[in-house]
Design an enzyme around this catalytic site. Structure first.
Site, PDB file in Angstrom:
ATOM      1  N   LYS A 116     -62.062  36.918  43.905  1.00  0.00           N
ATOM      2  CA  LYS A 116     -61.534  37.140  44.922  1.00  0.00           C
ATOM      3  C   LYS A 116     -60.699  35.841  44.456  1.00  0.00           C
ATOM      4  O   LYS A 116     -59.369  35.705  44.678  1.00  0.00           O
ATOM      5  CB  LYS A 116     -61.941  36.411  46.398  1.00  0.00           C
ATOM      6  CG  LYS A 116     -62.207  38.517  47.177  1.00  0.00           C
ATOM      7  CD  LYS A 116     -61.774  39.479  46.459  1.00  0.00           C
ATOM      8  CE  LYS A 116     -62.570  41.038  46.549  1.00  0.00           C
ATOM      9  NZ  LYS A 116     -61.771  42.200  45.352  1.00  0.00           N
ATOM     10  N   TYR A 202     -56.223  31.571  58.955  1.00  0.00           N
ATOM     11  CA  TYR A 202     -56.195  32.571  59.536  1.00  0.00           C
ATOM     12  C   TYR A 202     -54.811  33.350  60.322  1.00  0.00           C
ATOM     13  O   TYR A 202     -54.524  32.469  61.368  1.00  0.00           O
ATOM     14  CB  TYR A 202     -57.122  32.678  60.741  1.00  0.00           C
ATOM     15  CG  TYR A 202     -58.054  34.454  61.425  1.00  0.00           C
ATOM     16  CD1 TYR A 202     -57.910  34.347  60.602  1.00  0.00           C
ATOM     17  CD2 TYR A 202     -57.569  33.747  62.418  1.00  0.00           C
ATOM     18  CE1 TYR A 202     -58.551  36.103  61.287  1.00  0.00           C
ATOM     19  CE2 TYR A 202     -57.527  35.598  63.149  1.00  0.00           C
ATOM     20  CZ  TYR A 202     -58.805  36.596  62.559  1.00  0.00           C
ATOM     21  OH  TYR A 202     -57.895  37.622  63.510  1.00  0.00           O
ATOM     22  N   LEU A 203     -54.686  34.341  59.859  1.00  0.00           N
ATOM     23  CA  LEU A 203     -53.402  35.342  60.008  1.00  0.00           C
ATOM     24  C   LEU A 203     -54.186  36.208  61.578  1.00  0.00           C
ATOM     25  O   LEU A 203     -55.430  36.590  61.708  1.00  0.00           O
ATOM     26  CB  LEU A 203     -52.939  35.725  59.426  1.00  0.00           C
ATOM     27  CG  LEU A 203     -52.854  35.429  58.349  1.00  0.00           C
ATOM     28  CD1 LEU A 203     -51.553  36.473  56.953  1.00  0.00           C
ATOM     29  CD2 LEU A 203     -51.224  34.106  58.348  1.00  0.00           C
ATOM     30  N   HIS A 208     -51.814  45.416  57.262  1.00  0.00           N
ATOM     31  CA  HIS A 208     -52.002  45.879  55.660  1.00  0.00           C
ATOM     32  C   HIS A 208     -50.632  46.049  54.884  1.00  0.00           C
ATOM     33  O   HIS A 208     -50.972  46.678  55.588  1.00  0.00           O
ATOM     34  CB  HIS A 208     -53.415  46.253  56.116  1.00  0.00           C
ATOM     35  CG  HIS A 208     -54.221  46.376  54.541  1.00  0.00           C
ATOM     36  ND1 HIS A 208     -54.982  45.594  54.336  1.00  0.00           N
ATOM     37  CD2 HIS A 208     -53.533  47.620  54.230  1.00  0.00           C
ATOM     38  CE1 HIS A 208     -55.322  46.208  52.855  1.00  0.00           C
ATOM     39  NE2 HIS A 208     -54.358  46.738  53.096  1.00  0.00           N
ATOM     40  N   GLU A 275     -52.603  43.885  47.757  1.00  0.00           N
ATOM     41  CA  GLU A 275     -52.530  43.807  49.369  1.00  0.00           C
ATOM     42  C   GLU A 275     -52.540  42.504  49.508  1.00  0.00           C
ATOM     43  O   GLU A 275     -52.520  41.896  49.009  1.00  0.00           O
ATOM     44  CB  GLU A 275     -54.157  44.308  49.237  1.00  0.00           C
ATOM     45  CG  GLU A 275     -54.579  45.571  49.056  1.00  0.00           C
ATOM     46  CD  GLU A 275     -56.053  45.210  49.953  1.00  0.00           C
ATOM     47  OE1 GLU A 275     -56.656  46.980  50.095  1.00  0.00           O
ATOM     48  OE2 GLU A 275     -56.692  44.729  50.571  1.00  0.00           O
ATOM     49  N   GLU A 287     -55.672  40.054  48.215  1.00  0.00           N
ATOM     50  CA  GLU A 287     -56.860  41.127  46.485  1.00  0.00           C
ATOM     51  C   GLU A 287     -56.004  41.786  46.442  1.00  0.00           C
ATOM     52  O   GLU A 287     -54.721  42.502  46.303  1.00  0.00           O
ATOM     53  CB  GLU A 287     -58.247  41.862  47.799  1.00  0.00           C
ATOM     54  CG  GLU A 287     -58.602  40.600  47.914  1.00  0.00           C
ATOM     55  CD  GLU A 287     -59.684  41.819  49.603  1.00  0.00           C
ATOM     56  OE1 GLU A 287     -60.046  42.750  48.508  1.00  0.00           O
ATOM     57  OE2 GLU A 287     -60.119  40.996  49.930  1.00  0.00           O
ATOM     58  N   ASN A 289     -56.597  45.449  43.793  1.00  0.00           N
ATOM     59  CA  ASN A 289     -57.271  46.264  43.758  1.00  0.00           C
ATOM     60  C   ASN A 289     -56.763  47.451  42.073  1.00  0.00           C
ATOM     61  O   ASN A 289     -56.107  47.492  41.874  1.00  0.00           O
ATOM     62  CB  ASN A 289     -57.656  47.680  44.530  1.00  0.00           C
ATOM     63  CG  ASN A 289     -57.641  47.370  46.154  1.00  0.00           C
ATOM     64  OD1 ASN A 289     -58.733  46.719  46.316  1.00  0.00           O
ATOM     65  ND2 ASN A 289     -57.591  47.377  46.541  1.00  0.00           N
ATOM     66  N   ARG A 291     -57.293  50.167  40.898  1.00  0.00           N
ATOM     67  CA  ARG A 291     -58.013  51.831  40.784  1.00  0.00           C
ATOM     68  C   ARG A 291     -56.825  51.959  41.294  1.00  0.00           C
ATOM     69  O   ARG A 291     -55.915  51.763  42.108  1.00  0.00           O
ATOM     70  CB  ARG A 291     -59.088  51.583  41.427  1.00  0.00           C
ATOM     71  CG  ARG A 291     -59.185  51.257  42.799  1.00  0.00           C
ATOM     72  CD  ARG A 291     -60.328  51.381  43.788  1.00  0.00           C
ATOM     73  NE  ARG A 291     -60.025  51.442  45.130  1.00  0.00           N
ATOM     74  CZ  ARG A 291     -60.036  50.591  45.966  1.00  0.00           C
ATOM     75  NH1 ARG A 291     -60.462  49.563  45.452  1.00  0.00           N
ATOM     76  NH2 ARG A 291     -59.830  50.295  47.550  1.00  0.00           N
ATOM     77  N   VAL A 294     -57.615  55.782  47.557  1.00  0.00           N
ATOM     78  CA  VAL A 294     -57.556  57.019  48.396  1.00  0.00           C
ATOM     79  C   VAL A 294     -56.387  57.397  48.623  1.00  0.00           C
ATOM     80  O   VAL A 294     -55.709  58.562  48.975  1.00  0.00           O
ATOM     81  CB  VAL A 294     -58.675  56.636  49.994  1.00  0.00           C
ATOM     82  CG1 VAL A 294     -58.359  57.773  50.352  1.00  0.00           C
ATOM     83  CG2 VAL A 294     -60.154  56.383  48.949  1.00  0.00           C
TER      84      VAL A 294
END
Ligand code: MV4
Length: 447
Positions: A116, A202-203, A208, A275, A287, A289, A291, A294
């Protein structure tokens, strides 16, 4: 193009990949554990190989078994789906060493995004907006306090090896920083065997929102808009939609271009998701991903593109099949994850499905791998299907979702369907007025 693809996964995503392969004229190999002999992906594949006992570690994560299955069947590529080995850089390298294609990004990019701290450093370098925080990891309390005083409180301590919210602690003020730092470190060490941590502002109430991107590894890259995945519980997404109720056309084009430019520069290959947390009109990278995800069907429904087919084409050496100006966003799509779980506590509910009826009709898609009489094994995650609905407008989509949910019958095990039937009738959901904490608050009030 590949001749034969081995699908290193199970459940609905194995079926999803199998369908894409069939439409491309590629032969398919299913692999399965002894618990999955009766699984749908095994029945539908051209060939199947049993790769081990029920625990994933000994079957779906067993690299020597998978290599043997490739060898026996002569598969020339592997699609890892999501989860399992999909973000294992070493697996991608091992396949390459054996002359087998990996349907996913370059190992180098999987590795960067798996760390990360490295991912955030890379995102920032590529011009993607990141959450203000420490430059890299923090190694002492004194250093953490310096960062805290600079960016202000509340602060979030995050694990470099993190995922699923583990090793994450909020420090509301200076007095709580020491405790947050040591407990995040201890949790990270226990969960990942790595206690490296970093700090971020911190939000408090973000959404998201993630951007779907595609690259062909030759410097071409596009974005396919966003998915709003704010409705989640314990870091498990429950309901996803596109477009996000919080964005307009200009905001989408702007953040999408930033992401596509970054992927062009990286020479990224294949599907990826960037993200973000989104708060007060601002995007903050958290982050990436590397891949297929889903919730990819939500993007397929509004773009009309086959994301898995595109992954396979690109991995076989083809260039992107579309240019950014050819990407059109049509209407609205929503996905509900149907899990074999108690709809209020989310406790897993494995067992035999006594009766199964999936909804259909215009604008309704069900990606599932279960059937009446199927026994859901207790060894794997509890997703049994995804209901994806498309409509011209968000309102049409919600009305269609409501009627599709009312048609859906799964008897014999508990499912999350009753939760969705109440959610679609909730005013905040109907108005798109929710953030990442909405569902947990809602469930806490109901129980
Ligand atoms: C955050 C955050 C608030 N501020 N970072 C959770 C797991 C990991 N993927 C990132 N996470 C968060 N990072 C900052 N600076 C809040 C979360 C978070 C969250 C993020 C996305 C979806 C659901 C979430 C639930 C709780 C916390």
């Amino acid at each position: 193009m590949f001749d034969k693809v081995l699908i290193a996964n199970r459940g609905e995503i194995a079926l999803r990949v199998l369908r894409a392969c069939k439409e491309l004229g590629i032969a398919t190999v299913a692999v399965h554990s002894t618990a999955d002999s009766e699984a749908m992906h095994v029945k539908l594949a051209d060939e199947s190989v049993c790769i081990g006992p029920p625990p994933a570690r000994e079957s779906y994560l067993n690299i020597p078994s998978l290599l043997a299955a490739c060898e026996i069947t002569g598969a020339d590529a592997v699609h890892p789906g999501y989860g399992f080995l999909s973000e294992n850089a070493r697996f991608a390298e091992i396949l390459a060493e054996h002359g087998i294609g990996f349907i996913g990004p370059k190992a180098e990019h999987i590795r960067i995004m798996g760390d990360k701290i490295e991912a955030k450093r890379t995102a920032k370098r590529l011009g993607i907006p990141v959450v203000p925080g420490s430059e890299g990891g923090v190694s002492s309390y004194e250093e953490a306090m310096r960062v805290g005083r600079e960016i202000g409180f509340p602060l979030l301590v995050k694990a470099a090896a993190g995922g699923g919210g583990r090793g994450m602690k909020v420090a509301r003020d200076e007095a709580s920083l020491s405790e947050a730092l040591s407990s995040a470190r201890a949790e990270a060490k226990a969960a990942f065997g790595d206690d490296a941590v970093y700090l971020e502002r911190y939000l408090e109430k973000p959404r998201h929102i993630e951007i779907q991107i595609f690259g062909d590894g030759k410097g071409n890259a596009i974005h396919l808009g966003e998915r709003d995945c704010s409705l989640q519980r314990r870091h498990q997404k429950v309901f996803e939609e596109s477009p996000s109720p919080a964005l307009n056309f200009e905001m989408r084009a702007q953040i999408g271009e930033v992401c596509a430019n970054a992927m062009r520069e990286l020479q990224y290959s294949g599907a990826g998701t960037i993200e973000f947390l989104y708060e007060n009109g601002e995007f903050f990278f958290i982050e990436m991903n590397t891949r297929i995800q889903v919730e990819h069907p939500v993007t397929e429904m509004i773009t009309g593109l086959d994301l898995v087919s595109e992954q396979i084409r690109i991995a076989s050496g083809a260039s992107l099949s579309i240019k950014q100006e050819d990407v059109q966003f049509n209407g609205h799509a929503i996905e509900c994850r149907v899990n074999a779980e108690d709809p209020l506590t989310f406790a897993p509910s494995p067992g035999t499905i006594k009766y199964y009826f999936a909804p259909g009709g215009l604008g309704v898609r069900v990606d599932s791998a279960v059937y009446g009489g199927y026994r859901i094994p207790p060894h794997y995650d509890s997703l049994i299907g995804k209901l994806i609905v498309h409509g011209k407008t968000r309102n049409e989509c919600m009305m269609r979702l409501k009627r599709a949910l009312d048609e859906f019958v799964v008897d014999g095990v508990k499912t999350t369907l009753p939760l969705f039937r109440t959610l679609v009738r909730n005013a905040d959901i109907q108005n798109g007025d929710y953030d990442i904490h909405w569902l947990e608050r809602y469930l806490a009030e109901k129980t």
